[in-house]
Write a protein that holds these residues in place. Structure first.
Motif, PDB file in Angstrom:
ATOM      1  N   SER A  35       0.831  -1.209   0.000  1.00 35.22           N
ATOM      2  CA  SER A  35       0.000   0.000   0.000  1.00 35.22           C
ATOM      3  C   SER A  35       0.862   1.255   0.000  1.00 35.22           C
ATOM      4  O   SER A  35       0.575   2.220  -0.718  1.00 35.22           O
ATOM      5  CB  SER A  35      -0.939  -0.001   1.207  1.00 35.22           C
ATOM      6  N   VAL A  36       1.930   1.251   0.791  1.00 39.17           N
ATOM      7  CA  VAL A  36       2.853   2.399   0.808  1.00 39.17           C
ATOM      8  C   VAL A  36       3.496   2.549  -0.564  1.00 39.17           C
ATOM      9  O   VAL A  36       3.577   3.662  -1.105  1.00 39.17           O
ATOM     10  CB  VAL A  36       3.920   2.234   1.911  1.00 39.17           C
ATOM     11  N   ALA A  37       3.935   1.437  -1.143  1.00 36.11           N
ATOM     12  CA  ALA A  37       4.566   1.487  -2.465  1.00 36.11           C
ATOM     13  C   ALA A  37       3.608   2.042  -3.516  1.00 36.11           C
ATOM     14  O   ALA A  37       4.007   2.845  -4.369  1.00 36.11           O
ATOM     15  CB  ALA A  37       5.051   0.092  -2.865  1.00 36.11           C
ATOM     16  N   TYR A  38       2.333   1.631  -3.451  1.00 39.59           N
ATOM     17  CA  TYR A  38       1.336   2.147  -4.398  1.00 39.59           C
ATOM     18  C   TYR A  38       1.187   3.657  -4.256  1.00 39.59           C
ATOM     19  O   TYR A  38       1.148   4.381  -5.250  1.00 39.59           O
ATOM     20  CB  TYR A  38      -0.004   1.442  -4.177  1.00 39.59           C
ATOM     21  N   THR A  41       4.112   5.444  -5.794  1.00 43.00           N
ATOM     22  CA  THR A  41       4.111   5.517  -7.258  1.00 43.00           C
ATOM     23  C   THR A  41       3.262   6.695  -7.754  1.00 43.00           C
ATOM     24  O   THR A  41       3.403   7.109  -8.895  1.00 43.00           O
ATOM     25  CB  THR A  41       3.593   4.216  -7.917  1.00 43.00           C
ATOM     26  N   HIS A  42       2.401   7.204  -6.875  1.00 38.64           N
ATOM     27  CA  HIS A  42       1.592   8.379  -7.210  1.00 38.64           C
ATOM     28  C   HIS A  42       2.175   9.651  -6.602  1.00 38.64           C
ATOM     29  O   HIS A  42       1.497  10.673  -6.501  1.00 38.64           O
ATOM     30  CB  HIS A  42       0.150   8.172  -6.732  1.00 38.64           C
ATOM     31  N   PRO A  45       3.615  12.297  -0.771  1.00 39.06           N
ATOM     32  CA  PRO A  45       4.611  12.420   0.299  1.00 39.06           C
ATOM     33  C   PRO A  45       4.065  11.874   1.618  1.00 39.06           C
ATOM     34  O   PRO A  45       2.843  11.825   1.812  1.00 39.06           O
ATOM     35  CB  PRO A  45       4.853  13.931   0.391  1.00 39.06           C
ATOM     36  N   TYR A  46       4.965  11.461   2.486  1.00 35.07           N
ATOM     37  CA  TYR A  46       4.580  10.933   3.810  1.00 35.07           C
ATOM     38  C   TYR A  46       3.584   9.779   3.666  1.00 35.07           C
ATOM     39  O   TYR A  46       2.587   9.706   4.387  1.00 35.07           O
ATOM     40  CB  TYR A  46       4.004  12.029   4.702  1.00 35.07           C
ATOM     41  N   ALA A  47       3.867   8.873   2.735  1.00 33.95           N
ATOM     42  CA  ALA A  47       2.939   7.786   2.434  1.00 33.95           C
ATOM     43  C   ALA A  47       2.622   6.947   3.673  1.00 33.95           C
ATOM     44  O   ALA A  47       1.463   6.588   3.890  1.00 33.95           O
ATOM     45  CB  ALA A  47       3.496   6.910   1.317  1.00 33.95           C
ATOM     46  N   GLY A  48       3.617   6.627   4.474  1.00 31.25           N
ATOM     47  CA  GLY A  48       3.381   5.798   5.660  1.00 31.25           C
ATOM     48  C   GLY A  48       2.404   6.426   6.643  1.00 31.25           C
ATOM     49  O   GLY A  48       1.389   5.803   6.991  1.00 31.25           O
ATOM     50  N   PRO A  49       2.679   7.649   7.107  1.00 30.14           N
ATOM     51  CA  PRO A  49       1.737   8.280   8.040  1.00 30.14           C
ATOM     52  C   PRO A  49       0.347   8.512   7.428  1.00 30.14           C
ATOM     53  O   PRO A  49      -0.666   8.334   8.107  1.00 30.14           O
ATOM     54  CB  PRO A  49       2.405   9.615   8.382  1.00 30.14           C
ATOM     55  N   LEU A  50       0.295   8.884   6.158  1.00 26.08           N
ATOM     56  CA  LEU A  50      -1.005   9.094   5.515  1.00 26.08           C
ATOM     57  C   LEU A  50      -1.765   7.784   5.353  1.00 26.08           C
ATOM     58  O   LEU A  50      -2.996   7.754   5.487  1.00 26.08           O
ATOM     59  CB  LEU A  50      -0.837   9.790   4.165  1.00 26.08           C
ATOM     60  N   LEU A  51      -1.033   6.700   5.099  1.00 24.93           N
ATOM     61  CA  LEU A  51      -1.682   5.398   5.009  1.00 24.93           C
ATOM     62  C   LEU A  51      -2.273   5.002   6.355  1.00 24.93           C
ATOM     63  O   LEU A  51      -3.385   4.467   6.413  1.00 24.93           O
ATOM     64  CB  LEU A  51      -0.699   4.332   4.524  1.00 24.93           C
ATOM     65  N   GLN A  88      -6.041  12.189  -6.174  1.00 26.94           N
ATOM     66  CA  GLN A  88      -4.652  11.771  -5.997  1.00 26.94           C
ATOM     67  C   GLN A  88      -4.321  10.424  -6.641  1.00 26.94           C
ATOM     68  O   GLN A  88      -3.241  10.271  -7.200  1.00 26.94           O
ATOM     69  CB  GLN A  88      -4.313  11.703  -4.500  1.00 26.94           C
ATOM     70  N   LEU A  89      -5.224   9.467  -6.537  1.00 23.19           N
ATOM     71  CA  LEU A  89      -4.899   8.111  -6.985  1.00 23.19           C
ATOM     72  C   LEU A  89      -5.605   7.691  -8.268  1.00 23.19           C
ATOM     73  O   LEU A  89      -5.182   6.728  -8.896  1.00 23.19           O
ATOM     74  CB  LEU A  89      -5.223   7.094  -5.876  1.00 23.19           C
ATOM     75  N   HIS A  90      -6.666   8.357  -8.641  1.00 23.65           N
ATOM     76  CA  HIS A  90      -7.407   7.948  -9.841  1.00 23.65           C
ATOM     77  C   HIS A  90      -7.530   9.095 -10.845  1.00 23.65           C
ATOM     78  O   HIS A  90      -8.543   9.220 -11.529  1.00 23.65           O
ATOM     79  CB  HIS A  90      -8.793   7.420  -9.452  1.00 23.65           C
ATOM     80  N   ALA A  91      -6.503   9.904 -10.921  1.00 24.03           N
ATOM     81  CA  ALA A  91      -6.491  11.044 -11.840  1.00 24.03           C
ATOM     82  C   ALA A  91      -6.251  10.525 -13.263  1.00 24.03           C
ATOM     83  O   ALA A  91      -5.138  10.559 -13.781  1.00 24.03           O
ATOM     84  CB  ALA A  91      -5.414  12.041 -11.421  1.00 24.03           C
TER      85      ALA A  91
END
Length: 142
Positions: A35-38, A41-42, A45-51, A88-91
């Motif tokens: 999930s962090v890696a996904y 790829t978009h 920033p701060y993928a871990g805390p936002l996840l 953010q993810l489905h643009a």
């Protein structure tokens, strides 16, 4: 003669919407690294805390919907969540041709979920936010 909304249909829709958020919320925890890696790829920033925030919001919001508590507030919170996810993810306008149809489909599907959340919010009682009221179902208020 005005017909009253069907509480069975509203409850069924509420529970299905809860499931839509609960399962992905749990999967975010179970597949953390993927999930962090996904997200990375978009270029998020701060993928871990936002996840972590997203996963907790999914699970806790779903539990509120399942238990019929703060349904209006939770539904509107999920509306904002979906708007952020869509942008953010489905643009679809920013992806290559090979992925454009898939991302367009995800974007439109999410708008359908968003519409259901708006209907659910509109059919739900207004209530003030308090921890004291957390144990009270919305159905006892309306």
């Amino acid at each position: 003669m005005t017909q009253q909304p069907s509480s069975t249909l509203i409850t069924s829709g509420r529970l299905l919407l809860a499931l839509y958020f609960l399962v992905p919320g749990i999967m975010k925890f179970m597949q953390w690294d993927a999930s962090v890696a996904y997200m990375e790829t978009h270029n998020i920033p701060y993928a871990g805390p936002l996840l972590l925030i997203a996963a907790l919001a999914n699970v806790l919001g779903a539990l509120l919907l399942i238990t019929n508590r703060y349904v209006r507030l939770t539904s509107l919170g999920f509306v904002l969540y979906i708007l952020v996810i869509n942008l953010q993810l489905h643009a679809f306008w920013n992806v290559d041709a090979a992925n454009q149809m898939h991302e367009t489909q995800n974007f439109i599907k999410n708008l359908g979920i968003l519409a259901g959340l708006l209907v659910l919010a509109g059919a739900s009682v207004k209530r003030s936010l308090s921890l004291k009221g957390l144990g009270t179902s919305d159905s006892k208020l309306g």
